[in-house]
Design a protein around this motif. Structure first.
Motif, PDB file in Angstrom:
ATOM      1  N   ILE A  50      10.212   9.175 -10.738  1.00  0.00           N
ATOM      2  CA  ILE A  50       9.133   8.473 -10.328  1.00  0.00           C
ATOM      3  C   ILE A  50       9.029   7.402 -11.187  1.00  0.00           C
ATOM      4  CG2 ILE A  50       7.054   9.386 -12.019  1.00  0.00           C
ATOM      5  CD1 ILE A  50       7.606  12.307 -10.804  1.00  0.00           C
ATOM      6  N   ARG A  51       9.968   6.600 -12.811  1.00  0.00           N
ATOM      7  CA  ARG A  51       9.789   6.565 -13.232  1.00  0.00           C
ATOM      8  C   ARG A  51      10.127   4.575 -13.010  1.00  0.00           C
ATOM      9  NH1 ARG A  51      12.936   5.926 -19.540  1.00  0.00           N
ATOM     10  NH2 ARG A  51      11.436   8.199 -19.814  1.00  0.00           N
ATOM     11  N   TRP A  52      11.248   4.673 -12.012  1.00  0.00           N
ATOM     12  CA  TRP A  52      11.151   3.504 -11.475  1.00  0.00           C
ATOM     13  C   TRP A  52      10.217   3.352 -10.353  1.00  0.00           C
ATOM     14  CZ3 TRP A  52      12.000   4.101  -5.628  1.00  0.00           C
ATOM     15  CH2 TRP A  52      11.615   2.884  -5.000  1.00  0.00           C
ATOM     16  N   VAL A  53       9.033   3.989  -9.544  1.00  0.00           N
ATOM     17  CA  VAL A  53       8.376   3.419  -8.839  1.00  0.00           C
ATOM     18  C   VAL A  53       6.755   3.187  -9.589  1.00  0.00           C
ATOM     19  CG1 VAL A  53       6.549   4.589  -7.253  1.00  0.00           C
ATOM     20  CG2 VAL A  53       8.581   5.694  -6.840  1.00  0.00           C
ATOM     21  N   ARG A  54       6.742   3.882 -10.975  1.00  0.00           N
ATOM     22  CA  ARG A  54       5.798   3.049 -11.636  1.00  0.00           C
ATOM     23  C   ARG A  54       5.831   1.367 -12.214  1.00  0.00           C
ATOM     24  NH1 ARG A  54       7.000   5.612 -17.486  1.00  0.00           N
ATOM     25  NH2 ARG A  54       6.530   7.295 -16.313  1.00  0.00           N
ATOM     26  N   ARG A  55       7.735   1.274 -12.460  1.00  0.00           N
ATOM     27  CA  ARG A  55       8.273   0.159 -12.931  1.00  0.00           C
ATOM     28  C   ARG A  55       8.329  -0.881 -11.849  1.00  0.00           C
ATOM     29  NH1 ARG A  55      12.501   1.388 -14.885  1.00  0.00           N
ATOM     30  NH2 ARG A  55      13.877   1.313 -13.754  1.00  0.00           N
ATOM     31  N   LEU A  56       8.232  -0.706 -10.539  1.00  0.00           N
ATOM     32  CA  LEU A  56       8.795  -1.174  -9.357  1.00  0.00           C
ATOM     33  C   LEU A  56       6.849  -1.423  -9.175  1.00  0.00           C
ATOM     34  CD1 LEU A  56       9.835  -2.322  -6.703  1.00  0.00           C
ATOM     35  CD2 LEU A  56       9.155   0.392  -6.011  1.00  0.00           C
ATOM     36  N   ILE A  92       1.277  -1.156  -0.250  1.00  0.00           N
ATOM     37  CA  ILE A  92      -0.303  -0.218  -0.618  1.00  0.00           C
ATOM     38  C   ILE A  92       0.742   1.124   0.074  1.00  0.00           C
ATOM     39  CG2 ILE A  92      -1.779   1.499   1.156  1.00  0.00           C
ATOM     40  CD1 ILE A  92      -2.616  -1.268   2.773  1.00  0.00           C
ATOM     41  N   LEU A  93       0.677   2.280  -1.134  1.00  0.00           N
ATOM     42  CA  LEU A  93       1.720   2.996  -0.926  1.00  0.00           C
ATOM     43  C   LEU A  93       0.690   4.114  -1.495  1.00  0.00           C
ATOM     44  CD1 LEU A  93       4.215   2.064  -3.401  1.00  0.00           C
ATOM     45  CD2 LEU A  93       3.997   2.039  -1.357  1.00  0.00           C
ATOM     46  N   ASP A  94       0.749   5.389  -0.212  1.00  0.00           N
ATOM     47  CA  ASP A  94       0.094   7.075  -0.405  1.00  0.00           C
ATOM     48  C   ASP A  94       0.794   8.110  -1.100  1.00  0.00           C
ATOM     49  OD1 ASP A  94      -1.416   9.051  -0.234  1.00  0.00           O
ATOM     50  OD2 ASP A  94      -1.634   9.072   2.031  1.00  0.00           O
ATOM     51  N   GLU A  95       0.930   8.499  -2.099  1.00  0.00           N
ATOM     52  CA  GLU A  95       1.538   9.740  -3.124  1.00  0.00           C
ATOM     53  C   GLU A  95       2.792   9.356  -2.525  1.00  0.00           C
ATOM     54  OE1 GLU A  95      -0.072  11.488  -4.581  1.00  0.00           O
ATOM     55  OE2 GLU A  95      -1.695  11.594  -3.452  1.00  0.00           O
ATOM     56  N   PRO A  96       3.719   7.519  -3.557  1.00  0.00           N
ATOM     57  CA  PRO A  96       4.648   7.552  -2.966  1.00  0.00           C
ATOM     58  C   PRO A  96       5.888   8.138  -4.886  1.00  0.00           C
ATOM     59  CG  PRO A  96       3.529   5.815  -5.088  1.00  0.00           C
ATOM     60  CD  PRO A  96       2.519   6.819  -4.450  1.00  0.00           C
ATOM     61  N   VAL A  97       5.516   8.755  -5.364  1.00  0.00           N
ATOM     62  CA  VAL A  97       6.245   9.435  -5.999  1.00  0.00           C
ATOM     63  C   VAL A  97       6.511  11.601  -5.952  1.00  0.00           C
ATOM     64  CG1 VAL A  97       5.348   8.247  -8.018  1.00  0.00           C
ATOM     65  CG2 VAL A  97       4.530  10.294  -8.347  1.00  0.00           C
ATOM     66  N   ASN A  98       5.978  11.578  -4.651  1.00  0.00           N
ATOM     67  CA  ASN A  98       5.924  12.373  -3.922  1.00  0.00           C
ATOM     68  C   ASN A  98       7.284  12.936  -3.648  1.00  0.00           C
ATOM     69  OD1 ASN A  98       5.200  15.369  -3.181  1.00  0.00           O
ATOM     70  ND2 ASN A  98       4.837  14.280  -0.771  1.00  0.00           N
ATOM     71  N   GLY A  99       7.825  13.916  -4.432  1.00  0.00           N
ATOM     72  CA  GLY A  99       9.849  14.949  -4.178  1.00  0.00           C
ATOM     73  C   GLY A  99      10.690  14.145  -5.094  1.00  0.00           C
ATOM     74  N   LEU A 100      10.179  12.677  -6.072  1.00  0.00           N
ATOM     75  CA  LEU A 100      10.817  12.381  -6.568  1.00  0.00           C
ATOM     76  C   LEU A 100      11.438  12.748  -8.801  1.00  0.00           C
ATOM     77  CD1 LEU A 100       9.968   8.425  -6.295  1.00  0.00           C
ATOM     78  CD2 LEU A 100      11.734  10.067  -4.748  1.00  0.00           C
ATOM     79  N   ASP A 101      12.667  12.543  -8.038  1.00  0.00           N
ATOM     80  CA  ASP A 101      12.888  13.172  -9.589  1.00  0.00           C
ATOM     81  C   ASP A 101      12.092  12.509 -10.885  1.00  0.00           C
ATOM     82  OD1 ASP A 101      14.619  11.270 -10.282  1.00  0.00           O
ATOM     83  OD2 ASP A 101      16.248  12.203  -9.227  1.00  0.00           O
ATOM     84  N   SER A 102      11.833  13.068 -11.821  1.00  0.00           N
ATOM     85  CA  SER A 102      12.089  12.508 -13.249  1.00  0.00           C
ATOM     86  C   SER A 102      12.250  10.929 -13.420  1.00  0.00           C
ATOM     87  CB  SER A 102      12.254  12.783 -14.289  1.00  0.00           C
ATOM     88  OG  SER A 102      11.331  13.659 -14.781  1.00  0.00           O
ATOM     89  N   GLU A 103      13.184   9.580 -13.069  1.00  0.00           N
ATOM     90  CA  GLU A 103      13.977   8.959 -13.089  1.00  0.00           C
ATOM     91  C   GLU A 103      13.447   7.702 -11.782  1.00  0.00           C
ATOM     92  OE1 GLU A 103      15.832   5.093 -11.667  1.00  0.00           O
ATOM     93  OE2 GLU A 103      15.884   7.232 -10.259  1.00  0.00           O
TER      94      GLU A 103
END
Length: 321
Positions: free
Chosen positions: A163-169, A150-161
């Motif tokens: 964000i893409r990593w969280v999406r792939r994960l 369960i992840l709430d706003e997991p890409v908050n504060g991340l750079d483009s790389e």
């Protein structure tokens, strides 16, 4: 699997969550969407046993999460990335989490490598940037190799790389058969990440659909037509049974088949300057669905010496977004 039945939470006379019924299935990424104040955080806290429901039930793998013997081995969650003692190093934080759930210490270095924090594992969390804290929060969620994430706003504060990593994960976790439940305000990312959507507004479920069904139901595609012969074009298209709307000098046709429309207009001897198939975005669909449930609205200020737009103009502007 996460299952909620008549899940309700009240704070005094305020109903934050109102009779939610939903199931989050394994093997897919389920996006959890809703305007601010819709009840998303309260729902996630009840799933994790941090808030007690006023009525109804919510279970993970058939039982309340509070009954889990080794919680981190069953559900990994990121609700607040800053929930780390600022004086602890990243490695020390993960070590005590592992020890508390009888997770092998070797898992700590493994997860630090997975989230990209190996080089700063000895740095105190209080010195971390927001993006680094997000990565540490995700590491904390994954430390027990749980079947539910369960992840709430997991890409908050991340750079483009990042964000893409969280999406792939998230996609990889779902492909492994895990239950992945993600809340985010970034519609563009959710459109790329989620297989299924659960949308709530004012504490109630507004949609519980696959991404495909949600988009087709709330963000219909259309064909944009530019021509000087708008009257003749409208007559030809209407005669063919198509719905046509004039928006700021362009015609929008309720169809996905731009080629067929082009052929029809050619036969009607209508000159065409532009013919483009347009697919509305997830943001368009979300805004359309939740328009009546937004709790907090920003005001608008007219520019100096410029009249405020009329209601029809505002409606057209909303349609273009």
């Amino acid at each position: 699997m996460i299952r909620a039945r008549e899940l309700t939470k009240r704070y005094g006379d305020k109903t934050a969550v109102d009779g939610l019924d939903f199931t989050v299935e394994p093997g897919m990424v389920t996006g959890f969407l809703g305007p601010n104040g819709a009840g998303k955080s309260t729902t996630m806290r009840m799933i994790l046993g941090l808030d007690r429901p006023t009525s109804g039930t919510v279970t993970v793998n058939g039982h309340p999460y509070a009954e889990s013997v080794a919680p981190l081995r069953e559900v990994g969650a990121l609700l607040e990335a800053s929930a780390v003692h600022p004086g602890r190093t990243a490695r020390a934080h993960l070590r005590w989490l592992a020890a508390s759930n009888r997770i092998p210490a070797a898992r700590v270095d493994e997860i630090l490598e997975q989230v990209g924090l190996t080089d700063v594992a000895g740095k105190r969390a209080g010195k971390f940037s927001l993006g680094m804290r997000q990565r540490l929060g995700i590491a904390s969620a994954l430390i027990g190799d749980p079947p539910i994430v369960i992840l709430d706003e997991p890409v908050n504060g991340l750079d483009s790389e990042g964000i893409r990593w969280v999406r792939r994960l998230c996609r990889e976790l779902a492909a492994e058969g895990r239950t992945v439940f993600v809340s985010s305000h970034l519609m563009s990312e959710m459109a790329l990440m989620a297989d299924h959507l659960l949308v709530i507004g004012q504490g109630r479920i507004l949609a519980d659909d696959s991404m495909t069904d949600f988009m087709s139901g709330h963000a219909p595609s259309y064909v944009r037509l530019q021509t000087r012969d708008r009257v003749q074009a409208r007559a030809a298209l209407t005669a063919a049974g198509l719905d046509v709307v004039d928006v700021d000098g362009e015609l929008r046709v309720s169809s996905r088949d731009a080629a067929a429309i082009g052929d029809l207009l050619f036969d009607a001897e209508v000159r065409v300057h532009e013919l483009t198939a347009v697919q509305s975005s997830l943001e368009d669909a979300f805004m359309t669905l939740t328009a009546d449930t937004v709790e907090y609205r920003a005001g608008t200020t007219a520019a100096p010496n410029r009249p405020e737009p009329s209601e029809p103009a505002l409606a057209r502007e909303g349609a273009l977004r």
